[in-house]
Design a protein around this motif. Structure first.
Motif, PDB file in Angstrom:
ATOM      1  N   UNK A 280      52.512 -13.807  57.191  1.00 41.14           N
ATOM      2  CA  UNK A 280      51.275 -13.347  57.384  1.00 41.14           C
ATOM      3  C   UNK A 280      51.089 -11.962  58.327  1.00 41.14           C
ATOM      4  N   UNK A 281      50.343 -11.239  57.904  1.00 41.49           N
ATOM      5  CA  UNK A 281      50.061 -10.138  58.926  1.00 41.49           C
ATOM      6  C   UNK A 281      48.975 -10.250  59.934  1.00 41.49           C
ATOM      7  N   UNK A 282      48.757  -9.740  61.105  1.00 47.54           N
ATOM      8  CA  UNK A 282      47.783 -10.086  62.064  1.00 47.54           C
ATOM      9  C   UNK A 282      46.604  -8.740  61.631  1.00 47.54           C
ATOM     10  N   UNK A 283      45.907  -9.149  60.756  1.00 51.02           N
ATOM     11  CA  UNK A 283      44.696  -8.189  60.483  1.00 51.02           C
ATOM     12  C   UNK A 283      43.921  -7.976  61.525  1.00 51.02           C
ATOM     13  N   UNK A 284      43.658  -8.795  62.456  1.00 54.41           N
ATOM     14  CA  UNK A 284      42.708  -8.846  63.665  1.00 54.41           C
ATOM     15  C   UNK A 284      43.044  -7.746  64.481  1.00 54.41           C
ATOM     16  N   UNK A 285      44.438  -7.281  64.601  1.00 48.94           N
ATOM     17  CA  UNK A 285      44.861  -6.071  65.466  1.00 48.94           C
ATOM     18  C   UNK A 285      44.287  -4.919  65.026  1.00 48.94           C
ATOM     19  N   UNK A 286      43.313  -4.061  65.604  1.00 52.50           N
ATOM     20  CA  UNK A 286      42.750  -3.048  65.276  1.00 52.50           C
ATOM     21  C   UNK A 286      42.632  -2.172  66.429  1.00 52.50           C
ATOM     22  N   UNK A 287      42.406  -0.685  66.193  1.00 49.25           N
ATOM     23  CA  UNK A 287      42.071   0.276  67.292  1.00 49.25           C
ATOM     24  C   UNK A 287      43.489   0.680  67.638  1.00 49.25           C
TER      25      UNK A 287
ATOM     26  N   UNK B 239      51.545  -2.565  68.168  1.00 47.55           N
ATOM     27  CA  UNK B 239      51.716  -3.960  67.858  1.00 47.55           C
ATOM     28  C   UNK B 239      52.806  -4.220  66.882  1.00 47.55           C
ATOM     29  N   UNK B 240      53.764  -4.951  66.850  1.00 51.85           N
ATOM     30  CA  UNK B 240      54.562  -5.110  66.071  1.00 51.85           C
ATOM     31  C   UNK B 240      54.165  -5.899  64.791  1.00 51.85           C
ATOM     32  N   UNK B 241      53.331  -6.722  64.934  1.00 56.10           N
ATOM     33  CA  UNK B 241      52.756  -7.608  63.778  1.00 56.10           C
ATOM     34  C   UNK B 241      51.649  -7.012  63.390  1.00 56.10           C
ATOM     35  N   UNK B 242      50.886  -5.899  63.649  1.00 60.06           N
ATOM     36  CA  UNK B 242      49.837  -5.249  63.086  1.00 60.06           C
ATOM     37  C   UNK B 242      50.255  -4.779  61.729  1.00 60.06           C
ATOM     38  N   UNK B 243      49.195  -4.493  60.952  1.00 60.67           N
ATOM     39  CA  UNK B 243      48.991  -4.143  59.519  1.00 60.67           C
ATOM     40  C   UNK B 243      49.555  -2.487  59.539  1.00 60.67           C
ATOM     41  N   UNK B 244      50.368  -2.401  58.708  1.00 58.33           N
ATOM     42  CA  UNK B 244      50.792  -0.968  58.297  1.00 58.33           C
ATOM     43  C   UNK B 244      50.597  -0.817  56.691  1.00 58.33           C
ATOM     44  N   UNK B 245      50.456   0.605  56.203  1.00 57.70           N
ATOM     45  CA  UNK B 245      50.569   0.851  55.093  1.00 57.70           C
ATOM     46  C   UNK B 245      52.082   1.290  54.775  1.00 57.70           C
ATOM     47  N   UNK B 246      52.617   0.551  53.842  1.00 54.74           N
ATOM     48  CA  UNK B 246      54.168   0.757  53.412  1.00 54.74           C
ATOM     49  C   UNK B 246      54.263   1.400  52.021  1.00 54.74           C
ATOM     50  N   UNK B 247      55.119   2.205  51.787  1.00 52.03           N
ATOM     51  CA  UNK B 247      55.113   2.879  50.140  1.00 52.03           C
ATOM     52  C   UNK B 247      56.419   2.381  49.800  1.00 52.03           C
ATOM     53  N   UNK B 248      56.267   1.809  48.703  1.00 52.30           N
ATOM     54  CA  UNK B 248      57.405   1.113  47.642  1.00 52.30           C
ATOM     55  C   UNK B 248      58.361   2.392  47.707  1.00 52.30           C
ATOM     56  N   UNK B 249      58.127   3.102  47.128  1.00 52.61           N
ATOM     57  CA  UNK B 249      59.111   4.533  47.037  1.00 52.61           C
ATOM     58  C   UNK B 249      58.757   5.331  48.099  1.00 52.61           C
TER      59      UNK B 249
END
Length: 95
Positions: free
Chosen positions: A31-38, A44-54
């Protein structure tokens, strides 16, 4: 001077749409910590980032929703621009 496409509205909308899905990390499955914002989210290492498959460096499209995945910051950073299978964390390095 060229603008950074990651600062534009289309990229922010793609990030928001991917975040709204609330999916686990596509790389590790946790699970990703979607509550970490700003500002904290950028460090923060567990925060959401957008990754690209390619990866973009390999010709991936920055704004293609089919190329976008939810990932932890740590997983996205560890993956780098590799496209192959997930590395085995128990395997020894070749020196």
């Amino acid at each position: 001077m060229a603008r950074n496409p990651r600062n534009g509205r289309p990229y922010r909308q793609l990030c928001a749409a991917q975040r709204a899905l609330g999916l686990p990390c596509w790389w590790c499955g946790e699970d990703i910590r979607y509550d970490i914002t700003g500002p904290l989210a950028g460090r923060h290492r567990d925060a959401f980032t957008l990754d690209h498959v390619l990866p973009l460096s390999k010709g991936g499209d920055l704004l293609d929703p089919a190329n976008a995945r939810s990932a932890h910051r740590r997983c996205n950073s560890a993956r780098g621009n590799r496209t192959g299978p997930k590395p085995n964390p128990w395997a020894s390095r070749r020196w």
